[in-house]
Write an enzyme that holds these catalytic residues in place. Structure first.
Site, PDB file in Angstrom:
ATOM      1  N   ASP A 299      50.789  99.875  78.435  1.00  0.00           N
ATOM      2  CA  ASP A 299      50.938  99.114  79.673  1.00  0.00           C
ATOM      3  C   ASP A 299      51.539 100.038  80.723  1.00  0.00           C
ATOM      4  OD1 ASP A 299      51.033  96.556  81.240  1.00  0.00           O
ATOM      5  OD2 ASP A 299      53.181  97.011  81.228  1.00  0.00           O
TER       6      ASP A 299
ATOM      7  N   GLU B  49      44.725  98.560  80.466  1.00  0.00           N
ATOM      8  CA  GLU B  49      44.153  97.533  81.328  1.00  0.00           C
ATOM      9  C   GLU B  49      43.203  98.169  82.339  1.00  0.00           C
ATOM     10  OE1 GLU B  49      47.627  94.212  81.759  1.00  0.00           O
ATOM     11  OE2 GLU B  49      48.010  96.167  82.659  1.00  0.00           O
TER      12      GLU B  49
ATOM     13  N   CYS C 199      52.755  85.701  74.870  1.00  0.00           N
ATOM     14  CA  CYS C 199      53.731  86.102  73.863  1.00  0.00           C
ATOM     15  C   CYS C 199      53.004  86.886  72.765  1.00  0.00           C
ATOM     16  CB  CYS C 199      54.433  84.886  73.276  1.00  0.00           C
ATOM     17  SG  CYS C 199      55.570  85.278  71.923  1.00  0.00           S
TER      18      CYS C 199
ATOM     19  N   CYS D 129      53.517  84.702  69.149  1.00  0.00           N
ATOM     20  CA  CYS D 129      52.819  83.443  68.856  1.00  0.00           C
ATOM     21  C   CYS D 129      51.550  83.254  69.673  1.00  0.00           C
ATOM     22  CB  CYS D 129      53.756  82.257  69.076  1.00  0.00           C
ATOM     23  SG  CYS D 129      54.221  81.977  70.812  1.00  0.00           S
TER      24      CYS D 129
ATOM     25  N   CYS E 253      59.808  84.158  75.224  1.00  0.00           N
ATOM     26  CA  CYS E 253      58.799  83.114  75.038  1.00  0.00           C
ATOM     27  C   CYS E 253      59.439  81.738  75.105  1.00  0.00           C
ATOM     28  CB  CYS E 253      58.081  83.311  73.710  1.00  0.00           C
ATOM     29  SG  CYS E 253      56.784  82.088  73.394  1.00  0.00           S
TER      30      CYS E 253
ATOM     31  N   CYS F 115      58.320  79.975  71.274  1.00  0.00           N
ATOM     32  CA  CYS F 115      58.910  80.370  69.991  1.00  0.00           C
ATOM     33  C   CYS F 115      60.230  81.116  70.135  1.00  0.00           C
ATOM     34  CB  CYS F 115      57.931  81.229  69.188  1.00  0.00           C
ATOM     35  SG  CYS F 115      57.623  82.866  69.902  1.00  0.00           S
TER      36      CYS F 115
ATOM     37  N   ASP G  42      57.278  94.964  79.241  1.00  0.00           N
ATOM     38  CA  ASP G  42      56.185  95.942  79.227  1.00  0.00           C
ATOM     39  C   ASP G  42      55.700  96.219  77.808  1.00  0.00           C
ATOM     40  OD1 ASP G  42      56.280  96.191  81.989  1.00  0.00           O
ATOM     41  OD2 ASP G  42      57.768  97.791  81.926  1.00  0.00           O
TER      42      ASP G  42
END
Length: 277
Positions: free
Chosen positions: A69, A153, A214, A217, A233, A236, A243
């Protein structure tokens, strides 16, 4: 016809028409067939640009995969938890360049003081460019040596750094400077050819929701991104650097079924994202 001869471990010489043999510092072995040598001057410094032709077949890499990232505070955050930051000197030089640019704007165009200040400004920017390029090459080479597949990305850097004209233009200018100071697109190009010559591959994915999902999860909730650096999150309770969390999502989306180390387990298992209620 380009001519080159090695003098010792650190110096070589090239023959320039109508001038003769010129020595230059050469600490890197040249692999391939020598095709051309150009002598260029940039901000008062002379460089020898050497072009070679090299052909080789690289076997497919069996190294693990990694998701990366690209950010501002953390230049490169990897899915294995490692983070790469840009040199602090780049920020200092950026401040010096902006200050020198303000002084330049107060000089009268065509005057000796204007020309002198312009040289000062250009020298600062040229030094920052050399430091940035050196860091980019070292960082991308290190990644290409450790991993066979890199997933990033598919960012439109040119559009992201376009000039803003609304009331948030000042803040947008700061973000644009940070992105350009790191050089997201240059890093992408370097990774592409360095991985290819080692038998690896660069994979680009859709960046949608990677920072809001997340990695534990798979729940998508924009409230989980508490700040630029922290992800918690809301479903969870998983907490992690934002990052690094995004890098894990990038890895999973690019190569479904890989584990945290970048290898495909015996029984591939994917976490399907789901929207928070």
């Amino acid at each position: 016809m380009a001519k080159l001869r090695r003098l010792n471990a650190k110096w070589s010489a090239t023959r320039v028409p109508k001038i003769g043999w010129i020595k230059f510092r050469d600490t890197r072995p040249i692999d391939g067939e020598l095709r051309s040598i150009r002598i260029v001057c940039q901000q008062g410094k002379w460089y020898a640009c050497i072009g070679v032709r090299s052909e080789h077949e690289a076997p497919a890499s069996n190294l693990p995969a990694v998701g990366i990232d690209r950010g501002v505070t953390l230049a490169l955050a990897q899915s294995d938890g490692k983070c790469v930051t840009a040199p602090n000197e780049l920020r200092a030089l950026d401040r010096r360049a902006r200050k020198a640019q303000r002084v330049l704007s107060q000089r009268r165009r065509g005057s000796n003081r204007y020309a002198k200040q312009r040289r000062v400004t250009n020298n600062i920017k040229a030094k920052a460019a050399r430091i940035r390029r050196d860091w980019q090459h070292k960082a991308t080479t290190d990644i290409a040596r450790q991993f066979g597949v890199v997933i990033i990305e598919d960012l439109k850097t040119k559009n992201m750094t376009a000039r803003a004209h609304d009331k948030g233009a000042a803040q947008k200018r700061g973000l644009n400077r940070s992105i350009l100071n790191i050089g997201w697109y240059a890093i992408e190009e370097m990774l592409a050819y360095k991985l290819e010559e080692r038998g690896g591959a660069l994979i680009k994915i859709n960046p949608a929701y990677t920072s809001q999902t997340c990695s534990a999860c798979g729940t998508i909730d924009k409230r989980s991104r508490e700040s630029q650096a922290r992800f918690v999150c809301q479903h969870c309770g998983h907490a992690e650097n934002a990052d690094i969390n995004a890098a894990k999502n990038i890895l999973r989306q690019g190569l479904p079924g890989v584990d945290g180390r970048g290898y495909a387990p015996d029984e591939a298992r994917t976490t399907q994202p789901r929207l928070a209620a």
